[in-house]
Design an enzyme around this catalytic site. Structure first.
Site, mmCIF file in Angstrom:
data_model
loop_
_atom_site.group_PDB
_atom_site.id
_atom_site.type_symbol
_atom_site.label_atom_id
_atom_site.label_comp_id
_atom_site.label_asym_id
_atom_site.label_seq_id
_atom_site.Cartn_x
_atom_site.Cartn_y
_atom_site.Cartn_z
ATOM 1 N N HIS A 126 43.635 64.628 57.340
ATOM 2 C CA HIS A 126 43.867 64.168 55.970
ATOM 3 C C HIS A 126 44.394 65.300 55.097
ATOM 4 C CE1 HIS A 126 40.551 61.092 57.020
ATOM 5 N NE2 HIS A 126 41.722 60.515 57.142
ATOM 6 N N HIS A 127 44.986 66.336 55.724
ATOM 7 C CA HIS A 127 45.511 67.438 54.917
ATOM 8 C C HIS A 127 46.669 66.966 54.051
ATOM 9 C CE1 HIS A 127 48.693 67.562 57.941
ATOM 10 N NE2 HIS A 127 49.347 68.423 57.198
ATOM 11 N N ARG A 128 47.377 65.936 54.517
ATOM 12 C CA ARG A 128 48.352 65.214 53.693
ATOM 13 C C ARG A 128 48.052 63.733 53.853
ATOM 14 N NH1 ARG A 128 52.798 68.599 52.434
ATOM 15 N NH2 ARG A 128 53.274 67.000 50.876
ATOM 16 N N LYS A 132 49.666 58.617 59.152
ATOM 17 C CA LYS A 132 50.813 57.874 59.693
ATOM 18 C C LYS A 132 50.788 57.919 61.210
ATOM 19 C CE LYS A 132 54.624 55.637 58.737
ATOM 20 N NZ LYS A 132 54.380 54.740 59.875
ATOM 21 N N LYS A 156 53.521 66.748 64.705
ATOM 22 C CA LYS A 156 54.901 66.264 64.656
ATOM 23 C C LYS A 156 55.380 66.158 63.211
ATOM 24 C CE LYS A 156 55.727 62.886 67.404
ATOM 25 N NZ LYS A 156 55.786 61.535 68.004
ATOM 26 N N LYS A 168 46.876 57.282 64.881
ATOM 27 C CA LYS A 168 47.378 56.462 65.985
ATOM 28 C C LYS A 168 46.414 55.323 66.224
ATOM 29 C CE LYS A 168 51.104 56.698 68.566
ATOM 30 N NZ LYS A 168 52.423 57.102 68.040
ATOM 31 N N SER A 428 60.493 56.335 59.133
ATOM 32 C CA SER A 428 59.361 55.597 58.568
ATOM 33 C C SER A 428 59.011 56.139 57.185
ATOM 34 C CB SER A 428 58.150 55.701 59.492
ATOM 35 O OG SER A 428 58.278 54.838 60.597
#
Length: 535
Positions: A126-128, A132, A156, A168, A428
């Site tokens: 959750h650093h950003r 996703k 990635k 994921k 995305s």
């Protein structure tokens, strides 16, 4: 001391028990048995333990088994960590998987029987935010695979400068064994379960297609979320990407991963000095390519490699493969496979490999081998017979650490998955931005750009310059469409990521995979350092 008896059959291993050698070995082999907090502490202690790095399950010796996918990510993480000056506590934070969800729910099948479906979702970092990552439908999906893919997704995104944390998801089914109606029931119920436990939302966790899923499944998730939870949320359609255009998808998302593979490869082969350093001839034009996997990623990679001037000489699928040293017609081959369900029998091929020997085509001589199917395609059993000069990883984790050591000794270059297949998440990101801004790319500027170009051409004609209007390219006389802008942004993203990776590999004298991991770790450290830690 033997481990304590599990409480109420929870099968949890306490940290006290992991101090015993037998229990520690069990915890290393089956980390999913640990509670979340215990798993974080165990991984931290193992990172600091030099014996752990040389443990059998993480070894690449001849006697050691191939590591699991999660272990593969951790092996590469440990290799890269040595080339940073990051504190151990920071490495522990970056490696740990933040949140994991495992659910079971029933569905009634078309014949009236009840099936219990298992679903998973992991949010690695959750650093950003939001997190996703794709959702895959496959019978062999498990928690370990989902955690590994989530962590890879974090790195990635960092490599290509996409501001997401990694996640994921997966549902343990073979989608071919279910009807469309049954798949819709499964997908919608899975979406409800994700939302129920805080694993779905435009600012929380944004899924995308993966193996066994596509735009259809994403549209079901989007509709379920918007109807049940997003009636007053104007950004509800940003809860998922990879949607059809009619539901807010972006033009160019379908081919993004395969096209990104080609953009990055083309840029790498255009770096003459780097090609000379690693011993490969520069330029993509005329290069021979073999693609393993002819799904979304494999087909589009093959299509664009052919379009960029390369020669696709072989395509491999699970039920057979075809070969032609003069090159295959990719569009014709795709049409044939769609109608026949197999590559075998295609008239443009000069050689065929049946199902039981399909993977042998990977061992044919070529310039570029593109594994674009599932993980561990290049492994200890076939690495020494790979004759490609460059392995371009289109899938997640297609090359095992053992295989990469063999390839490195042979002088084979491996361009890593965490960079090469980042085109999907990059586009995305563009789709997510489009959904939040509620306007398509190019809608406001396209006509203005076109008028400006036409006006410039008219001024040139007035000045006496002879211009053949029929011979002008689309880029010369027209404004940029949404697809044009998406392609441009994707190319810029992939080229920048490749240049940063090449620079680090040169500076540190390491492989491109280690260089990509080092870059990712440093970017994540910068985020944590600047934001501080939550109390």
């Amino acid at each position: 001391r033997p481990p304590p008896r599990p409480h109420r059959n929870s099968f949890r291993i306490s940290m006290q028990a992991t101090r015993a050698p037998r229990a520690m070995a069990l915890a290393v082999r089956f980390p999913c048995l640990l509670s979340c907090s215990s798993r974080h502490r165990m991984l931290a202690s193992l990172l600091a333990n030099s014996n752990f790095r040389n443990a059998r399950c993480f070894s690449t010796s001849d006697e050691a088994p191939e590591p699991r996918f999660l272990d593969m990510v951790q092996i590469n993480f440990n290799k890269a960590a040595k080339y940073t000056d990051m504190h151990e506590s920071m490495l522990k934070q970056i490696l740990a998987c933040n949140s994991v969800l495992r659910v079971s729910f029933p569905i009634r099948r078309d014949n009236g029987e009840i099936d219990v479906i298992r679903g998973y979702r992991a949010q690695h970092s959750h650093h950003r935010t939001p997190c996703k990552g794709g959702i895959r439908y496959a019978a062999n999906v498990d928690l370990q695979e989902v955690e590994a893919l989530a962590s890879l997704m974090t790195f990635k995104c960092a490599v290509v400068n996409v501001p997401f944390g990694g996640a994921k998801g997966g549902v343990a089914i073979n989608p071919k064994e279910y009807s469309v109606i049954e798949l819709e029931k499964i997908t919608r119920r899975y979406a409800v379960e994700l939302k129920k436990y805080g694993f779905l939302g435009p600012g929380v966790d944004v899924p995308a297609p993966d193996v066994g899923t596509g735009a259809r499944e994403m549209s079901w998730i989007c509709d379920t979320f918007s109807v049940l939870y997003g009636m007053e949320d104007v950004n509800a359609y940003a809860c998922v990407t990879g949607k059809p255009i009619t539901l807010g998808g972006v033009d160019g998302r379908t081919e993004a991963t395969g096209l990104g593979v080609c953009y990055a490869t083309k840029y790498f082969l255009g770096l003459a000095d780097e090609c000379k350093r690693v011993g490969v001839s520069p330029g993509l034009e005329g290069k021979s390519v073999i693609v393993q996997g002819f799904g979304n990623v494999g087909y589009h990679a093959a299509y664009f490699f052919e379009k960029f001037g390369a020669k696709v000489i072989g395509v491999i699928e699970f039920n057979g493969s075809v070969y032609n040293p003069k090159g295959l017609d990719i569009e014709a081959l795709k049409s044939y496979m769609t109608s026949h369900g197999s590559l075998l029998g295609f008239k443009g091929a000069t050689k065929e490999y049946p199902k039981e020997r399909a993977l042998e085509l990977m061992e044919e001589e070529c310039d570029l081998l593109v594994p674009a199917a599932l993980e561990k395609s290049v492994n200890r059993s076939n690495a020494d017979r790979i004759k490609a000069k460059i392995v371009v990883e289109g899938a997640n984790g297609p090359t095992t650490p053992y295989a990469e050591e063999i390839l490195s000794k042979k002088g084979v270059i491996v361009l890593p998955d965490m960079l090469m297949n980042a085109g999907g998440v990059s586009v995305s990101y563009f789709e997510w931005l489009k959904n939040l801004s509620h306007v398509g790319f190019g809608r406001i500027t396209r006509r203005w750009e076109e008028k400006g170009k036409q006006g410039f051409l008219q001024e040139l004609k007035k000045a006496g310059v002879v211009i053949d209007d029929a011979g002008l390219s689309h880029e010369t006389k027209s404004g940029a469409s949404e697809r044009d802008l998406v392609y441009s942004g994707l190319e810029d993203t992939m080229c920048k990521g490749m240049q940063e990776t090449v620079d680090t590999a040169r500076q540190l004298g390491v492989s491109y995979r280690v260089a990509a991991f080092v870059n990712a770790l440093k970017k994540m450290e910068g985020t944590y350092r600047d934001a501080g830690f939550t109390i």
